[in-house]
Design an enzyme around this catalytic site. Structure first.
Site, short mmCIF file in Angstrom:
data_model
loop_
_atom_site.label_atom_id
_atom_site.label_comp_id
_atom_site.label_asym_id
_atom_site.label_seq_id
_atom_site.Cartn_x
_atom_site.Cartn_y
_atom_site.Cartn_z
N SER A 131 0.83 -1.35 -0.13
CA SER A 131 -0.13 0.09 -0.10
C SER A 131 0.95 1.27 -0.06
O SER A 131 2.20 1.21 0.48
CB SER A 131 -0.75 -0.10 1.33
OG SER A 131 -1.48 0.98 1.43
N TYR A 144 -2.29 -0.34 10.23
CA TYR A 144 -2.33 -0.63 8.98
C TYR A 144 -1.03 -0.21 8.02
O TYR A 144 -0.32 -1.05 7.28
CB TYR A 144 -3.38 0.01 8.08
CG TYR A 144 -3.56 -0.35 6.63
CD1 TYR A 144 -4.16 -1.62 6.44
CD2 TYR A 144 -3.42 0.39 5.66
CE1 TYR A 144 -4.19 -2.03 5.14
CE2 TYR A 144 -3.46 0.14 4.39
CZ TYR A 144 -4.18 -1.16 3.81
OH TYR A 144 -4.18 -1.68 2.65
#
Ligand SMILES: NC(=O)c1ccc[n+]([C@@H]2O[C@H](COP(=O)([O-])OP(=O)(O)OC[C@H]3O[C@@H](n4cnc5c(N)ncnc54)[C@H](OP(=O)(O)O)[C@@H]3O)[C@@H](O)[C@H]2O)c1
Length: 269
Positions: A131, A144
């Site tokens: 990501s 995250y």
């Protein structure tokens, strides 16, 4: 001979787009889901195997069955993942561990299972879906960011360790894409008494809006196919809106304080 591709999390979002695209291009695709029996089979024209990436036994078993049936596994795509948001201080430890189990240890389970197969066949490609959030600590998404950043770094190490076996490792870091991730992610509970409640809610609104207004995951599927066909691969690919990709460059070139200010401005903090 069509290449054999194993993709974790083929039931939804990015994984589904990749499975569909590669199947249409003639690849032999094995997607996975924790509950394939609950999905309408008429909507999936590729194989969906049962797999929870956090279970090393299930992972070994699936890789063994694919190897037995196809004789090889050319490409592993570690796509399965979960979102998690919340103030770092108020995120329960067991939820942090669950996020790492799926986003970090899960891909490692798959990597460990396919490497002997790829070594034996003297070739292979592993693509990890990381990501853009893994390049920087984002407010209220620290856990995250950490899971994805950890996977990205391990991939850098691994690429050098498996280089001599003709195995390639690539990371694709998506920006925001319009998938189910926001509906499925874990949100830390936010009592009104929390000192973070107002800011967290505000950031979450911005983050959810970004995902809802983001592009379709077909763009990732096309990048995956390009990487599979490429003879000259890079370790890191970023796919997303211009500013998302440029934020990684800005983080590298700007003084830390200036970059922090940009993020605070973006999230209205
Ligand atoms: N969408 C974005 O904006 C975005 C941005 C950056 C990175 N990513 C990353 O892209 C990947 C795909 O996300 P998405 O947006 O497509 O999300 P999604 O629509 O929620 O899909 C997540 C997929 O992961 C699978 N999954 C979740 N936990 C699993 C587990 N323990 N074992 C096996 N499979 C599991 C789900 O399958 P079942 O529920 O059927 O088991 C589902 O197929 C993730 O790694 C995510 O972090 C997404």
């Amino acid at each position: 001979m069509s290449k054999v591709v194993l993709i974790t999390g083929g039931s939804s979002g990015i994984g589904r787009a990749v499975c569909t695209y590669l199947t249409d291009k003639g690849y032999t695709v094995y997607g996975t889901s924790r509950n394939p029996e609950k999905l309408p089979s008429e909507k999936f024209h590729y194989t969906l195997e049962r797999l929870d990436v956090t279970d090393p036994g299930q992972v070994q078993d699936l890789v063994g069955r694919i190897k037995e049936k196809e004789g090889r596994i050319d490409v592993l795509i570690n796509n399965a993942g979960v979102g998690i948001t919340g103030p770092v201080e108020e995120t329960p430890r067991e939820e942090i561990e669950k996020a790492f189990d799926t986003n970090f240890y899960g891909p490692l389970n798959l990597i460990n299972a396919v490497l002997p197969v790829m070594r034996e066949q003297k070739s292979g490609l592993i693509i990890n879906i990381t990501s853009i959030a893994g390049y920087m600590g984002l407010p209220y998404r620290g856990i995250y960011s950490a899971t994805k950043g950890a996977l990205s770094l391990v991939s850098e190490s691994l690429q050098m360790e498996v280089h001599e076996f003709n195995i390639d490792i690539c990371n694709i870091a998506p920006g925001d894409f319009n998938t189910d991730i926001a509906n499925r992610r874990y949100h830390a509970p936010m009592p009104a008494s929390s000192p973070y409640s107002q800011n967290y809610e505000q950031v979450l609104d911005i983050v959810n809006k970004q995902v809802a207004e983001a592009g379709e995951p077909l763009k990732i599927a096309k990048t995956v196919e390009k990487i599979i066909r490429s003879k000259n691969r890079k370790i890191h690919y970023k796919v997303g809106a211009f500013m998302e990709k440029f934020s990684v460059v800005l983080k590298k070139i700007l003084p830390d304080k200036v970059f922090k200010k940009l993020l605070l401005n973006h999230y209205k903090l």
